[in-house]
Motif scaffolding. Structure first.
Motif, PDB file in Angstrom:
ATOM      1  N   GLY A   9      23.132  16.365 -22.527  1.00 38.48           N
ATOM      2  CA  GLY A   9      24.343  16.448 -21.722  1.00 38.48           C
ATOM      3  C   GLY A   9      25.541  15.892 -22.464  1.00 38.48           C
ATOM      4  N   GLY A  10      26.714  16.059 -21.856  1.00 39.99           N
ATOM      5  CA  GLY A  10      27.919  15.529 -22.480  1.00 39.99           C
ATOM      6  C   GLY A  10      29.166  16.209 -21.967  1.00 39.99           C
ATOM      7  N   LEU A  11      30.246  15.980 -22.686  1.00 45.60           N
ATOM      8  CA  LEU A  11      31.548  16.544 -22.346  1.00 45.60           C
ATOM      9  C   LEU A  11      31.864  17.694 -23.283  1.00 45.60           C
ATOM     10  CD1 LEU A  11      34.320  16.417 -20.890  1.00 45.60           C
ATOM     11  CD2 LEU A  11      34.997  14.725 -22.623  1.00 45.60           C
ATOM     12  N   VAL A  12      32.280  18.812 -22.707  1.00 50.24           N
ATOM     13  CA  VAL A  12      32.606  19.985 -23.512  1.00 50.24           C
ATOM     14  C   VAL A  12      33.781  20.711 -22.873  1.00 50.24           C
ATOM     15  CG1 VAL A  12      30.976  21.476 -22.277  1.00 50.24           C
ATOM     16  CG2 VAL A  12      31.595  22.003 -24.654  1.00 50.24           C
ATOM     17  N   GLN A  13      34.542  21.383 -23.677  1.00 51.39           N
ATOM     18  CA  GLN A  13      35.651  22.168 -23.150  1.00 51.39           C
ATOM     19  C   GLN A  13      35.154  23.492 -22.588  1.00 51.39           C
ATOM     20  OE1 GLN A  13      38.545  22.504 -26.349  1.00 51.39           O
ATOM     21  NE2 GLN A  13      39.675  20.744 -25.557  1.00 51.39           N
ATOM     22  N   ALA A  14      35.904  24.033 -21.676  1.00 49.98           N
ATOM     23  CA  ALA A  14      35.571  25.340 -21.113  1.00 49.98           C
ATOM     24  C   ALA A  14      35.419  26.358 -22.242  1.00 49.98           C
ATOM     25  CB  ALA A  14      36.647  25.781 -20.130  1.00 49.98           C
ATOM     26  N   GLY A  15      34.384  27.171 -22.107  1.00 51.68           N
ATOM     27  CA  GLY A  15      34.074  28.143 -23.150  1.00 51.68           C
ATOM     28  C   GLY A  15      33.094  27.642 -24.188  1.00 51.68           C
ATOM     29  N   GLN A  81      19.878  26.526 -22.755  1.00 51.67           N
ATOM     30  CA  GLN A  81      21.035  26.820 -23.585  1.00 51.67           C
ATOM     31  C   GLN A  81      22.148  27.305 -22.679  1.00 51.67           C
ATOM     32  OE1 GLN A  81      21.507  26.462 -26.992  1.00 51.67           O
ATOM     33  NE2 GLN A  81      23.636  27.006 -26.514  1.00 51.67           N
ATOM     34  N   MET A  82      23.249  26.592 -22.705  1.00 54.60           N
ATOM     35  CA  MET A  82      24.374  26.907 -21.818  1.00 54.60           C
ATOM     36  C   MET A  82      25.567  27.331 -22.662  1.00 54.60           C
ATOM     37  SD  MET A  82      24.010  23.803 -19.064  1.00 54.60           S
ATOM     38  CE  MET A  82      24.444  22.539 -20.248  1.00 54.60           C
ATOM     39  N   ASN A  83      25.966  28.565 -22.510  1.00 50.95           N
ATOM     40  CA  ASN A  83      27.113  29.108 -23.236  1.00 50.95           C
ATOM     41  C   ASN A  83      28.226  29.477 -22.265  1.00 50.95           C
ATOM     42  OD1 ASN A  83      25.589  28.969 -25.637  1.00 50.95           O
ATOM     43  ND2 ASN A  83      24.778  31.034 -25.324  1.00 50.95           N
ATOM     44  N   SER A  84      29.404  29.657 -22.814  1.00 49.64           N
ATOM     45  CA  SER A  84      30.570  30.053 -21.997  1.00 49.64           C
ATOM     46  C   SER A  84      30.702  29.160 -20.772  1.00 49.64           C
ATOM     47  CB  SER A  84      30.447  31.522 -21.575  1.00 49.64           C
ATOM     48  OG  SER A  84      30.331  32.374 -22.696  1.00 49.64           O
ATOM     49  N   LEU A  85      30.620  27.887 -20.999  1.00 48.44           N
ATOM     50  CA  LEU A  85      30.656  26.938 -19.888  1.00 48.44           C
ATOM     51  C   LEU A  85      31.992  26.958 -19.168  1.00 48.44           C
ATOM     52  CD1 LEU A  85      28.662  24.103 -21.603  1.00 48.44           C
ATOM     53  CD2 LEU A  85      28.125  25.055 -19.354  1.00 48.44           C
ATOM     54  N   LYS A  86      31.899  26.745 -17.861  1.00 49.28           N
ATOM     55  CA  LYS A  86      33.072  26.741 -16.995  1.00 49.28           C
ATOM     56  C   LYS A  86      33.187  25.375 -16.303  1.00 49.28           C
ATOM     57  CE  LYS A  86      32.216  31.614 -15.847  1.00 49.28           C
ATOM     58  NZ  LYS A  86      31.971  32.571 -14.736  1.00 49.28           N
ATOM     59  N   VAL A  92      25.386  16.999 -12.529  1.00 54.21           N
ATOM     60  CA  VAL A  92      24.236  16.337 -13.117  1.00 54.21           C
ATOM     61  C   VAL A  92      23.096  17.360 -13.123  1.00 54.21           C
ATOM     62  CG1 VAL A  92      22.579  14.454 -12.936  1.00 54.21           C
ATOM     63  CG2 VAL A  92      24.981  14.070 -12.324  1.00 54.21           C
ATOM     64  N   TYR A  93      22.512  17.551 -14.275  1.00 51.56           N
ATOM     65  CA  TYR A  93      21.429  18.515 -14.433  1.00 51.56           C
ATOM     66  C   TYR A  93      20.089  17.783 -14.466  1.00 51.56           C
ATOM     67  CZ  TYR A  93      24.728  22.275 -15.267  1.00 51.56           C
ATOM     68  OH  TYR A  93      25.719  23.225 -15.126  1.00 51.56           O
ATOM     69  N   TYR A  94      19.170  18.261 -13.642  1.00 54.56           N
ATOM     70  CA  TYR A  94      17.863  17.640 -13.503  1.00 54.56           C
ATOM     71  C   TYR A  94      16.766  18.593 -13.980  1.00 54.56           C
ATOM     72  CZ  TYR A  94      20.236  14.353 -10.396  1.00 54.56           C
ATOM     73  OH  TYR A  94      21.085  13.423  -9.861  1.00 54.56           O
ATOM     74  N   CYS A  95      15.865  18.054 -14.735  1.00 56.54           N
ATOM     75  CA  CYS A  95      14.685  18.797 -15.153  1.00 56.54           C
ATOM     76  C   CYS A  95      13.606  18.667 -14.077  1.00 56.54           C
ATOM     77  CB  CYS A  95      14.191  18.216 -16.475  1.00 56.54           C
ATOM     78  SG  CYS A  95      12.638  18.863 -17.068  1.00 56.54           S
ATOM     79  N   ASN A  96      12.913  19.751 -13.821  1.00 54.71           N
ATOM     80  CA  ASN A  96      11.798  19.752 -12.866  1.00 54.71           C
ATOM     81  C   ASN A  96      10.599  20.401 -13.529  1.00 54.71           C
ATOM     82  OD1 ASN A  96      10.310  21.732 -10.743  1.00 54.71           O
ATOM     83  ND2 ASN A  96      10.776  19.765  -9.801  1.00 54.71           N
ATOM     84  N   VAL A  97       9.458  19.735 -13.413  1.00 56.00           N
ATOM     85  CA  VAL A  97       8.243  20.251 -14.032  1.00 56.00           C
ATOM     86  C   VAL A  97       7.104  20.181 -13.014  1.00 56.00           C
ATOM     87  CG1 VAL A  97       6.596  19.973 -15.900  1.00 56.00           C
ATOM     88  CG2 VAL A  97       9.005  19.502 -16.307  1.00 56.00           C
ATOM     89  N   LEU A 117      24.290  14.238 -17.326  1.00 57.02           N
ATOM     90  CA  LEU A 117      25.592  14.696 -16.853  1.00 57.02           C
ATOM     91  C   LEU A 117      26.207  15.699 -17.823  1.00 57.02           C
ATOM     92  CD1 LEU A 117      27.985  14.487 -14.868  1.00 57.02           C
ATOM     93  CD2 LEU A 117      28.799  12.544 -16.238  1.00 57.02           C
ATOM     94  N   VAL A 118      26.632  16.813 -17.273  1.00 53.86           N
ATOM     95  CA  VAL A 118      27.382  17.818 -18.024  1.00 53.86           C
ATOM     96  C   VAL A 118      28.766  17.899 -17.409  1.00 53.86           C
ATOM     97  CG1 VAL A 118      27.585  20.263 -18.575  1.00 53.86           C
ATOM     98  CG2 VAL A 118      25.344  19.133 -18.678  1.00 53.86           C
ATOM     99  N   THR A 119      29.775  17.674 -18.244  1.00 50.72           N
ATOM    100  CA  THR A 119      31.160  17.738 -17.786  1.00 50.72           C
ATOM    101  C   THR A 119      31.898  18.789 -18.607  1.00 50.72           C
ATOM    102  OG1 THR A 119      31.137  15.384 -17.215  1.00 50.72           O
ATOM    103  CG2 THR A 119      33.284  16.464 -17.378  1.00 50.72           C
ATOM    104  N   VAL A 120      32.483  19.756 -17.911  1.00 47.36           N
ATOM    105  CA  VAL A 120      33.218  20.824 -18.584  1.00 47.36           C
ATOM    106  C   VAL A 120      34.695  20.685 -18.214  1.00 47.36           C
ATOM    107  CG1 VAL A 120      33.418  23.298 -18.970  1.00 47.36           C
ATOM    108  CG2 VAL A 120      31.189  22.298 -18.389  1.00 47.36           C
ATOM    109  N   SER A 121      35.501  20.446 -19.213  1.00 46.36           N
ATOM    110  CA  SER A 121      36.932  20.265 -18.977  1.00 46.36           C
ATOM    111  C   SER A 121      37.665  21.603 -19.113  1.00 46.36           C
ATOM    112  CB  SER A 121      37.506  19.254 -19.959  1.00 46.36           C
ATOM    113  OG  SER A 121      37.370  19.735 -21.281  1.00 46.36           O
ATOM    114  N   SER A 122      38.727  21.726 -18.337  1.00 45.27           N
ATOM    115  CA  SER A 122      39.490  22.992 -18.363  1.00 45.27           C
ATOM    116  C   SER A 122      40.589  22.951 -19.412  1.00 45.27           C
ATOM    117  CB  SER A 122      40.093  23.245 -16.979  1.00 45.27           C
ATOM    118  OG  SER A 122      40.909  22.162 -16.610  1.00 45.27           O
TER     119      SER A 122
END
Length: 122
Positions: A9-15, A81-86, A92-97, A117-122
């Motif tokens: 997880g982390g901080l990423v810009q949109a796209g 794998q998450m691309n083109s993030l918005k 908060v992303y949770y894994c389930n098994v 935590l995944v944070t996508v900034s605009s």
């Protein structure tokens, strides 16, 4: 009995892109399914994607074409794998098994990761 360790997880810009990982360890006889859920502030937890033991996958409509779930059976690890993030992917992303435990337990139950935590900034 089973431990899940999430990362990525982390901080990423949109796209931008991020890759989440979740490794399962412990008293694992078999893994029946693995998936990712997310929970945004003020919202209910929702299924993002899952993959069953045969390799079939399913996705939430909101992430189809942008996210890809995969698993490495030898490592008991699931990836997202998450691309083109918005910005609306922020959560908060949770894994389930779903695991069948080794004897003498030998029953099936779900385990959850602590969340990343995944944070996508605009």
């Amino acid at each position: 009995q089973v431990q899940l360790v999430e990362s990525g997880g982390g901080l990423v810009q949109a796209g931008g892109s991020l890759r989440l990982s979740c490794a399962a360890s412990g008293s694992i006889f078999s893994i029946n399914g693995m998936g990712w859920y997310r929970q945004a502030p003020g919202k209910q937890r929702e299924l993002v994607a899952n993959i069953i033991s045969g390799g079939s996958t399913s996705y939430a409509d909101s992430v189809k074409g942008r996210f890809t779930i995969s698993r490495d059976n030898a490592k008991n690890t699931v990836y997202l794998q998450m691309n083109s993030l918005k910005p609306e992917d922020t959560a908060v992303y949770y894994c389930n098994v779903r695991v069948t435990l080794t004897p003498p337990y030998y029953y099936t139950r779900d385990y959850w990761g602590k969340g990343t935590l995944v944070t996508v900034s605009s």
